[in-house]
Design a protein around this motif. Sequence first.
Motif, PDB file in Angstrom:
ATOM      1  N   PHE A   1       0.903  -0.604   0.401  1.00  0.00           N
ATOM      2  CA  PHE A   1      -0.180  -0.031  -0.485  1.00  0.00           C
ATOM      3  C   PHE A   1       0.743   1.606  -0.230  1.00  0.00           C
ATOM      4  N   LYS A   2       2.289   1.568   0.415  1.00  0.00           N
ATOM      5  CA  LYS A   2       3.104   2.026   1.021  1.00  0.00           C
ATOM      6  C   LYS A   2       3.159   2.779  -0.721  1.00  0.00           C
ATOM      7  N   GLN A   3       3.600   1.682  -1.307  1.00  0.00           N
ATOM      8  CA  GLN A   3       4.178   1.866  -2.791  1.00  0.00           C
ATOM      9  C   GLN A   3       3.443   2.637  -3.810  1.00  0.00           C
ATOM     10  N   ILE A   4       2.206   1.768  -3.663  1.00  0.00           N
ATOM     11  CA  ILE A   4       0.770   2.544  -4.838  1.00  0.00           C
ATOM     12  C   ILE A   4       0.958   4.004  -3.963  1.00  0.00           C
TER      13      ILE A   4
ATOM     14  N   ARG B   1      -8.314 -10.375  12.086  1.00  0.00           N
ATOM     15  CA  ARG B   1      -7.874 -12.447  11.680  1.00  0.00           C
ATOM     16  C   ARG B   1      -9.064 -12.574  10.406  1.00  0.00           C
ATOM     17  N   LYS B   2      -9.744 -12.222  10.108  1.00  0.00           N
ATOM     18  CA  LYS B   2     -11.499 -12.211   8.940  1.00  0.00           C
ATOM     19  C   LYS B   2      -9.596 -11.714   7.690  1.00  0.00           C
ATOM     20  N   LEU B   3      -9.272 -10.772   7.606  1.00  0.00           N
ATOM     21  CA  LEU B   3      -8.563 -10.474   5.899  1.00  0.00           C
ATOM     22  C   LEU B   3      -7.260 -11.655   6.234  1.00  0.00           C
ATOM     23  N   VAL B   4      -6.756 -12.520   7.425  1.00  0.00           N
ATOM     24  CA  VAL B   4      -5.979 -12.947   6.480  1.00  0.00           C
ATOM     25  C   VAL B   4      -6.770 -14.282   5.991  1.00  0.00           C
ATOM     26  N   ARG B   5      -8.200 -14.282   6.802  1.00  0.00           N
ATOM     27  CA  ARG B   5      -9.234 -15.666   6.305  1.00  0.00           C
ATOM     28  C   ARG B   5      -9.123 -15.561   4.892  1.00  0.00           C
ATOM     29  N   LEU B   6      -9.580 -14.706   4.779  1.00  0.00           N
ATOM     30  CA  LEU B   6     -10.362 -14.121   2.656  1.00  0.00           C
ATOM     31  C   LEU B   6      -9.201 -14.068   2.528  1.00  0.00           C
TER      32      LEU B   6
ATOM     33  N   LEU C   1     -16.712  -6.151   4.926  1.00  0.00           N
ATOM     34  CA  LEU C   1     -17.443  -5.226   4.940  1.00  0.00           C
ATOM     35  C   LEU C   1     -18.697  -4.463   5.981  1.00  0.00           C
ATOM     36  N   ALA C   2     -19.748  -5.473   6.531  1.00  0.00           N
ATOM     37  CA  ALA C   2     -20.655  -5.257   7.299  1.00  0.00           C
ATOM     38  C   ALA C   2     -20.413  -4.961   8.722  1.00  0.00           C
ATOM     39  N   ASP C   3     -18.584  -5.489   8.721  1.00  0.00           N
ATOM     40  CA  ASP C   3     -18.144  -5.569   9.670  1.00  0.00           C
ATOM     41  C   ASP C   3     -17.868  -3.822  10.083  1.00  0.00           C
ATOM     42  N   LEU C   4     -17.339  -3.169   9.271  1.00  0.00           N
ATOM     43  CA  LEU C   4     -16.954  -1.852   9.062  1.00  0.00           C
ATOM     44  C   LEU C   4     -18.087  -0.853   9.487  1.00  0.00           C
TER      45      LEU C   4
ATOM     46  N   ASP D   1     -11.756   2.706   9.164  1.00  0.00           N
ATOM     47  CA  ASP D   1     -12.732   2.428   7.648  1.00  0.00           C
ATOM     48  C   ASP D   1     -11.985   1.852   6.836  1.00  0.00           C
ATOM     49  N   LYS D   2     -11.248   2.774   6.226  1.00  0.00           N
ATOM     50  CA  LYS D   2     -10.324   2.743   4.678  1.00  0.00           C
ATOM     51  C   LYS D   2      -9.494   2.425   4.512  1.00  0.00           C
ATOM     52  N   ILE D   3      -8.693   2.209   5.307  1.00  0.00           N
ATOM     53  CA  ILE D   3      -7.540   1.176   6.143  1.00  0.00           C
ATOM     54  C   ILE D   3      -8.188  -0.613   5.457  1.00  0.00           C
ATOM     55  N   PHE D   4      -9.156  -0.796   6.255  1.00  0.00           N
ATOM     56  CA  PHE D   4      -9.981  -2.049   6.024  1.00  0.00           C
ATOM     57  C   PHE D   4     -10.343  -2.508   4.722  1.00  0.00           C
ATOM     58  N   ARG D   5     -11.267  -1.503   3.987  1.00  0.00           N
ATOM     59  CA  ARG D   5     -11.071  -1.118   3.106  1.00  0.00           C
ATOM     60  C   ARG D   5     -10.458  -1.804   1.980  1.00  0.00           C
ATOM     61  N   GLN D   6      -9.251  -1.177   2.039  1.00  0.00           N
ATOM     62  CA  GLN D   6      -8.480  -1.671   1.180  1.00  0.00           C
ATOM     63  C   GLN D   6      -7.273  -2.562   1.251  1.00  0.00           C
ATOM     64  N   TYR D   7      -8.031  -3.183   2.420  1.00  0.00           N
ATOM     65  CA  TYR D   7      -7.223  -4.944   2.665  1.00  0.00           C
ATOM     66  C   TYR D   7      -8.030  -5.291   1.809  1.00  0.00           C
ATOM     67  N   VAL D   8      -9.273  -5.373   2.179  1.00  0.00           N
ATOM     68  CA  VAL D   8     -10.749  -6.288   1.406  1.00  0.00           C
ATOM     69  C   VAL D   8     -10.029  -5.723  -0.342  1.00  0.00           C
TER      70      VAL D   8
END
Length: 214
Positions: A126-129, A150-155, A180-183, A192-199
Motif C-alpha cells: 500500500f505504501k508503494q502505491i 483475522r478475517k482478512l487473513v482468512r480472506l 464490509l458489514a463489520d465496518l 474504515d478506509k484501511i480495512f476496505r483497502q485490504y479487502v
Amino acid sequence: CALGMNFGNTLDDPSDHYRLKIYRHDNTIPLSDVLPILENMGLRAISERPYVVTVAGAKETWINDFSLQYIGEEELCLDEVQALFQEAFIKVWFGQAENDGFNKLVLAAGLHWWQVLILRTYAKYFKQIGFTFSQDYIESALNHYPKIARKLVRLFEIRFKPSKVKDREKQFQKLADDILADLDQVSNLDEDKIFRQYVHGISASNANQCFSNG
C-alpha cells in the motif's frame, strides 16, 4: 546461539499477567534486545531476573525469568496462544520476521507469525502505491480490531488456497461481504478506509504478485 523458552502463567498470577523464561547456554541475553520484541507483541515487562544453572561436565545455562503484563484488551487463552507466541518470538529474535507493531496480532488475533506477514506485506505494498496512511497507523487500526484482522487473513487464505477450499469464489465473496458489514462498527473513517483497502488489495491480487513479494 539457540534459545529455549516457556511462556505461561501460574494460578497465583492475575489474568493479564504471564511468565516468560528464556534459556540460553553460556551467556545471558541482553535485556535491551528482548524488551522491544515483547513490547511489539503487546507485553510490558514488570520485572526480570537472570540466573545461571551449572551442571558438572555440562555447559552453563542462563535463565532469564520475566514477569509480564498483557496490555491488549482481549482476554488470552494460553492454550491457544502459547505456541504462537514462542514461535513468533524465535522468528523475530533470529531476524526471520520483522520486529514491529504487527506482531501484537499474534496474541490479539491468535495469528501465526507467517499470517502476520501477510498483513505486513500488504501494508508495504500500500505504501508503494501511495496509500495515504503510514505503517504505524495501519498497525494501530488492525490491532484495534483484531477480529477483522483475522478475517482478512482468512480472506487471503481462501483466495490463494483454492485446492483446499470448496466453492472458493462463493466463500470468498461471502467473507468479503461479512468484513464490509463489520465496518458498520468501525467509527473511525480512516480505519474504515484501511480495512476496505485490504479487502480491495486481496481481491485484486494474483498469486504471482503476492508470493513474489512475500
